[in-house]
Design a protein around this motif. Structure first.
Motif, short mmCIF file in Angstrom:
data_model
loop_
_atom_site.label_atom_id
_atom_site.label_comp_id
_atom_site.label_asym_id
_atom_site.label_seq_id
_atom_site.Cartn_x
_atom_site.Cartn_y
_atom_site.Cartn_z
N LYS A 193 16.66 -14.62 -15.79
CA LYS A 193 18.07 -15.27 -15.64
C LYS A 193 19.14 -14.38 -15.71
O LYS A 193 20.22 -14.65 -15.13
N TYR A 194 18.76 -13.28 -15.65
CA TYR A 194 19.71 -11.96 -15.54
C TYR A 194 20.13 -11.54 -14.10
O TYR A 194 18.67 -11.15 -13.59
N SER A 195 21.05 -11.39 -13.47
CA SER A 195 21.29 -10.94 -12.19
C SER A 195 22.67 -10.58 -12.15
O SER A 195 23.69 -11.10 -12.36
N PRO A 196 22.72 -9.36 -11.77
CA PRO A 196 21.68 -8.55 -11.12
C PRO A 196 21.13 -7.75 -12.45
O PRO A 196 21.65 -7.46 -13.36
N LEU A 197 19.76 -7.23 -12.13
CA LEU A 197 19.06 -6.43 -13.02
C LEU A 197 19.29 -5.24 -12.48
O LEU A 197 19.52 -4.78 -11.26
N TRP A 198 19.05 -4.00 -13.37
CA TRP A 198 19.82 -2.60 -12.98
C TRP A 198 18.28 -1.87 -13.44
O TRP A 198 17.80 -1.94 -14.34
N ILE A 199 17.83 -0.64 -12.52
CA ILE A 199 16.81 0.16 -12.77
C ILE A 199 17.40 1.58 -12.86
O ILE A 199 18.30 1.94 -12.39
N GLN A 200 16.96 2.37 -13.93
CA GLN A 200 17.41 3.77 -14.26
C GLN A 200 16.49 4.66 -13.13
O GLN A 200 15.24 4.74 -13.41
N ARG A 201 16.95 5.39 -12.48
CA ARG A 201 16.17 6.19 -11.59
C ARG A 201 17.10 7.68 -11.58
O ARG A 201 18.20 7.50 -11.41
N GLU A 202 16.27 8.62 -11.91
CA GLU A 202 16.84 10.19 -11.86
C GLU A 202 18.22 10.12 -12.54
O GLU A 202 19.07 10.61 -11.99
N GLY A 203 18.62 9.39 -13.59
CA GLY A 203 19.50 9.39 -14.62
C GLY A 203 20.53 8.43 -14.13
O GLY A 203 21.45 8.23 -15.02
N GLU A 261 28.22 -6.71 -20.59
CA GLU A 261 29.15 -8.02 -20.53
C GLU A 261 28.23 -9.38 -19.96
O GLU A 261 28.75 -10.58 -19.95
N GLN A 262 27.14 -8.96 -19.48
CA GLN A 262 26.26 -10.16 -19.09
C GLN A 262 25.67 -10.74 -20.18
O GLN A 262 25.00 -11.93 -20.04
N LEU A 263 25.54 -10.41 -21.53
CA LEU A 263 25.09 -10.98 -22.71
C LEU A 263 26.11 -12.20 -23.05
O LEU A 263 27.22 -11.96 -23.13
N PRO A 264 25.29 -13.09 -23.74
CA PRO A 264 26.18 -14.18 -24.17
C PRO A 264 26.75 -13.85 -25.53
O PRO A 264 26.49 -12.96 -26.11
N GLU A 265 27.83 -14.38 -25.75
CA GLU A 265 28.64 -14.28 -27.13
C GLU A 265 27.87 -14.48 -28.26
O GLU A 265 27.14 -15.65 -28.04
N LEU A 266 27.87 -13.80 -29.25
CA LEU A 266 27.21 -14.16 -30.58
C LEU A 266 28.03 -14.81 -31.64
O LEU A 266 29.36 -14.50 -31.63
N GLN A 267 27.17 -15.45 -32.63
CA GLN A 267 28.34 -15.86 -33.54
C GLN A 267 28.77 -14.90 -34.60
O GLN A 267 27.71 -13.56 -34.61
#
Length: 172
Positions: free
Chosen positions: A34-44, A87-93
């Protein structure tokens, strides 16, 4: 607090057409799709990737990443973590926290004794458990497994100060 939240990891090849096994930290596990975009870590560096598909396979997940079209390309992705921007995460209670926010917090007893830092958490079915590893400031070198039970064990979380206080016997 990091701007990035790791939500999964690419594990290795699945088949011959560029599909990969995927480990997800999300609950339920297929919420990672459900998350878009996803990010990948390469070479730091974090780089956006386009996930074409995520499917359940047995007890796990497999995924297809755009541009990875055969088994020979998979090693370039194997072992890479997948993340999203915070910021892609939903707000929590109130009084709810993401595990990634708790990891690294210093754990102290109500008497002020330092027990160490939260290394990670895991589920047991009845409650989550914090793995607290000793630090140079802790009262001893003991690793502790402390249940994450709000109000009963966990008394206060202060993300700004980087602390979590527990009602816990230091000798346990």
């Amino acid at each position: 607090m990091s701007d990035w939240v790791v939500v999964g990891k690419l594990l290795g090849p699945y088949g011959i057409k560029g599909w990969m096994k995927l480990y997800s930290h999300t609950q339920p596990m297929d919420n990672i799709s459900k998350y878009s975009p996803l990010w990948i870590q390469r070479e730091g560096d974090w780089q956006p990737i386009h996930v074409e598909d995520v499917q359940r396979h047995g007890k796990g997940l497999v995924t297809k990443v755009a541009g990875c079209d055969d088994r020979e390309q998979v090693p370039a992705f194997t072992g890479c973590e997948l993340a999203i921007k915070r910021e892609q995460l939903p707000e929590l209670q109130k009084d709810d926290y993401y595990w990634s926010d708790l990891e690294g917090l210093t754990v102290t007893t109500l008497d002020g004794d330092c027990l160490g830092k939260i290394s990670h958490l895991f589920e047991t079915g009845s409650n989550d458990v914090m793995v607290v590893k000793a630090t140079t400031d802790s009262i001893d070198r003991q690793e502790r497994l402390i249940p994450y039970v709000w109000g009963d064990v966990v008394q206060n979380v202060d993300l700004g100060a980087g602390t979590l206080s527990v009602d816990w016997d230091k000798d346990f």
